[in-house]
Scaffold this motif. Structure first.
Motif, mmCIF file in Angstrom:
data_model
loop_
_atom_site.group_PDB
_atom_site.id
_atom_site.type_symbol
_atom_site.label_atom_id
_atom_site.label_comp_id
_atom_site.label_asym_id
_atom_site.label_seq_id
_atom_site.Cartn_x
_atom_site.Cartn_y
_atom_site.Cartn_z
ATOM 1 N N GLN A 167 0.830 -1.206 0.000
ATOM 2 C CA GLN A 167 0.000 0.000 0.000
ATOM 3 C C GLN A 167 0.869 1.261 0.000
ATOM 4 O OE1 GLN A 167 -3.099 -0.200 -0.546
ATOM 5 N NE2 GLN A 167 -4.301 1.215 0.650
ATOM 6 N N ILE A 168 1.918 1.262 0.802
ATOM 7 C CA ILE A 168 2.829 2.417 0.855
ATOM 8 C C ILE A 168 3.492 2.619 -0.507
ATOM 9 C CG2 ILE A 168 4.993 3.263 1.857
ATOM 10 C CD1 ILE A 168 4.043 1.815 4.496
ATOM 11 N N GLN A 169 3.887 1.543 -1.168
ATOM 12 C CA GLN A 169 4.500 1.640 -2.494
ATOM 13 C C GLN A 169 3.523 2.228 -3.510
ATOM 14 O OE1 GLN A 169 5.802 -2.422 -2.960
ATOM 15 N NE2 GLN A 169 7.809 -2.002 -2.078
ATOM 16 N N LYS A 170 2.246 1.821 -3.433
ATOM 17 C CA LYS A 170 1.222 2.379 -4.323
ATOM 18 C C LYS A 170 1.062 3.870 -4.082
ATOM 19 C CE LYS A 170 -1.533 -1.834 -4.466
ATOM 20 N NZ LYS A 170 -2.776 -2.458 -3.987
ATOM 21 N N ILE A 171 0.993 4.247 -2.810
ATOM 22 C CA ILE A 171 0.830 5.666 -2.462
ATOM 23 C C ILE A 171 2.022 6.467 -2.974
ATOM 24 C CG2 ILE A 171 0.719 7.323 -0.554
ATOM 25 C CD1 ILE A 171 -0.811 5.087 1.031
ATOM 26 N N LYS A 172 3.233 5.960 -2.764
ATOM 27 C CA LYS A 172 4.442 6.648 -3.237
ATOM 28 C C LYS A 172 4.404 6.838 -4.755
ATOM 29 C CE LYS A 172 8.143 5.380 0.001
ATOM 30 N NZ LYS A 172 9.378 4.567 0.095
ATOM 31 N N ALA A 173 4.009 5.787 -5.477
ATOM 32 C CA ALA A 173 3.955 5.859 -6.941
ATOM 33 C C ALA A 173 2.935 6.899 -7.392
ATOM 34 C CB ALA A 173 3.616 4.488 -7.520
ATOM 35 N N LEU A 174 1.782 6.923 -6.752
ATOM 36 C CA LEU A 174 0.750 7.899 -7.105
ATOM 37 C C LEU A 174 1.195 9.318 -6.770
ATOM 38 C CD1 LEU A 174 -2.334 5.817 -5.942
ATOM 39 C CD2 LEU A 174 -1.798 6.458 -8.307
ATOM 40 N N GLU B 112 3.427 10.573 -9.405
ATOM 41 C CA GLU B 112 2.664 10.954 -10.603
ATOM 42 C C GLU B 112 2.006 12.319 -10.431
ATOM 43 O OE1 GLU B 112 -0.199 7.916 -11.533
ATOM 44 O OE2 GLU B 112 1.343 6.347 -11.619
ATOM 45 N N GLY B 113 2.106 12.882 -9.222
ATOM 46 C CA GLY B 113 1.542 14.194 -8.962
ATOM 47 C C GLY B 113 0.093 14.169 -8.521
ATOM 48 N N LYS B 114 -0.398 12.999 -8.111
ATOM 49 C CA LYS B 114 -1.782 12.868 -7.667
ATOM 50 C C LYS B 114 -1.972 13.539 -6.313
ATOM 51 C CE LYS B 114 -2.976 9.930 -10.968
ATOM 52 N NZ LYS B 114 -3.640 10.383 -12.139
ATOM 53 N N SER B 115 -3.161 14.103 -6.127
ATOM 54 C CA SER B 115 -3.508 14.711 -4.838
ATOM 55 C C SER B 115 -3.929 13.608 -3.867
ATOM 56 C CB SER B 115 -4.664 15.694 -5.013
ATOM 57 O OG SER B 115 -5.855 14.985 -5.334
ATOM 58 N N ILE B 116 -4.037 13.949 -2.596
ATOM 59 C CA ILE B 116 -4.461 12.973 -1.586
ATOM 60 C C ILE B 116 -5.847 12.434 -1.929
ATOM 61 C CG2 ILE B 116 -5.109 12.672 0.845
ATOM 62 C CD1 ILE B 116 -2.077 12.681 0.346
ATOM 63 N N SER B 117 -6.771 13.303 -2.342
ATOM 64 C CA SER B 117 -8.121 12.821 -2.676
ATOM 65 C C SER B 117 -8.095 11.893 -3.891
ATOM 66 C CB SER B 117 -9.089 13.987 -2.881
ATOM 67 O OG SER B 117 -8.658 14.828 -3.924
ATOM 68 N N GLU B 118 -7.246 12.179 -4.855
ATOM 69 C CA GLU B 118 -7.118 11.293 -6.018
ATOM 70 C C GLU B 118 -6.513 9.948 -5.618
ATOM 71 O OE1 GLU B 118 -6.478 14.445 -9.686
ATOM 72 O OE2 GLU B 118 -4.770 14.030 -8.372
ATOM 73 N N ILE B 119 -5.547 9.980 -4.712
ATOM 74 C CA ILE B 119 -4.926 8.742 -4.236
ATOM 75 C C ILE B 119 -5.951 7.914 -3.478
ATOM 76 C CG2 ILE B 119 -3.203 7.784 -2.656
ATOM 77 C CD1 ILE B 119 -1.413 10.202 -3.448
ATOM 78 N N LYS B 120 -6.720 8.560 -2.621
ATOM 79 C CA LYS B 120 -7.749 7.844 -1.853
ATOM 80 C C LYS B 120 -8.748 7.176 -2.796
ATOM 81 C CE LYS B 120 -8.954 10.016 2.204
ATOM 82 N NZ LYS B 120 -9.388 11.194 2.976
ATOM 83 N N ALA B 121 -9.147 7.866 -3.840
ATOM 84 C CA ALA B 121 -10.092 7.302 -4.813
ATOM 85 C C ALA B 121 -9.455 6.110 -5.526
ATOM 86 C CB ALA B 121 -10.505 8.372 -5.823
ATOM 87 N N ALA B 122 -8.201 6.232 -5.910
ATOM 88 C CA ALA B 122 -7.506 5.140 -6.599
ATOM 89 C C ALA B 122 -7.356 3.936 -5.675
ATOM 90 C CB ALA B 122 -6.140 5.608 -7.081
ATOM 91 N N LEU B 123 -7.067 4.164 -4.418
ATOM 92 C CA LEU B 123 -6.900 3.060 -3.468
ATOM 93 C C LEU B 123 -8.228 2.364 -3.194
ATOM 94 C CD1 LEU B 123 -4.408 4.643 -0.909
ATOM 95 C CD2 LEU B 123 -3.905 3.005 -2.731
ATOM 96 N N LYS B 124 -9.328 3.100 -3.166
ATOM 97 C CA LYS B 124 -10.637 2.493 -2.942
ATOM 98 C C LYS B 124 -10.996 1.550 -4.074
ATOM 99 C CE LYS B 124 -12.640 5.821 0.144
ATOM 100 N NZ LYS B 124 -13.523 6.907 0.392
ATOM 101 N N ILE B 125 -10.606 1.896 -5.283
ATOM 102 C CA ILE B 125 -10.841 1.013 -6.424
ATOM 103 C C ILE B 125 -10.081 -0.298 -6.227
ATOM 104 C CG2 ILE B 125 -10.394 0.712 -8.896
ATOM 105 C CD1 ILE B 125 -10.879 3.798 -9.131
ATOM 106 N N ASP B 126 -8.858 -0.215 -5.706
ATOM 107 C CA ASP B 126 -8.034 -1.402 -5.461
ATOM 108 C C ASP B 126 -8.626 -2.303 -4.382
ATOM 109 O OD1 ASP B 126 -6.248 -0.627 -7.376
ATOM 110 O OD2 ASP B 126 -4.751 0.141 -5.980
ATOM 111 N N PHE B 127 -9.407 -1.730 -3.445
ATOM 112 C CA PHE B 127 -9.961 -2.512 -2.341
ATOM 113 C C PHE B 127 -11.078 -3.431 -2.807
ATOM 114 C CE2 PHE B 127 -8.523 0.991 0.708
ATOM 115 C CZ PHE B 127 -7.417 0.277 1.089
ATOM 116 N N PHE B 128 -11.711 -3.124 -3.950
ATOM 117 C CA PHE B 128 -12.869 -3.900 -4.404
ATOM 118 C C PHE B 128 -12.520 -4.854 -5.493
ATOM 119 C CE2 PHE B 128 -14.665 0.027 -2.669
ATOM 120 C CZ PHE B 128 -15.458 -0.528 -1.700
#
Length: 88
Positions: free
Chosen positions: A62-69, A72-88
């Motif tokens: 999860q930390i590696q995914k967050i670092k990569a995002l 890429e210049g993603k905001s915290i809200s964009e990262i949270k949205a991307a991570l929620k997709i990964d949870f499902f």
């Protein structure tokens, strides 16, 4: 104050503390705490002493995914949205 576990023990443990995650990921404690508070880094609460326990492999991934995002210049809200997709 308890003694720190060795890296060998930490690397073979199913669960780690936030301090041990700092050592494993080279990410600052305050950053990991922020990710936890924002719901980006899941944990389990140990009932006996209320210590937060993180699944080592899942948390490192999860930390590696967050670092990569973040790179890429993603905001915290964009990262949270991307991570929620990964949870499902």
């Amino acid at each position: 104050m308890s003694r720190q576990r060795s890296m060998k023990v930490i690397e073979n443990s199913e669960y780690v503390t936030i301090g041990e995650l700092v050592r494993l990921s080279n990410v600052r404690y305050s950053t990991l705490k922020y990710y936890t508070e924002e719901g980006m880094l899941p944990f389990e609460q140990a009932e006996e002493n209320l210590t937060r326990r993180y699944k080592r492999e899942q948390s490192i991934s999860q930390i590696q995914k967050i670092k990569a995002l973040r790179q890429e210049g993603k905001s915290i809200s964009e990262i949270k949205a991307a991570l929620k997709i990964d949870f499902f």
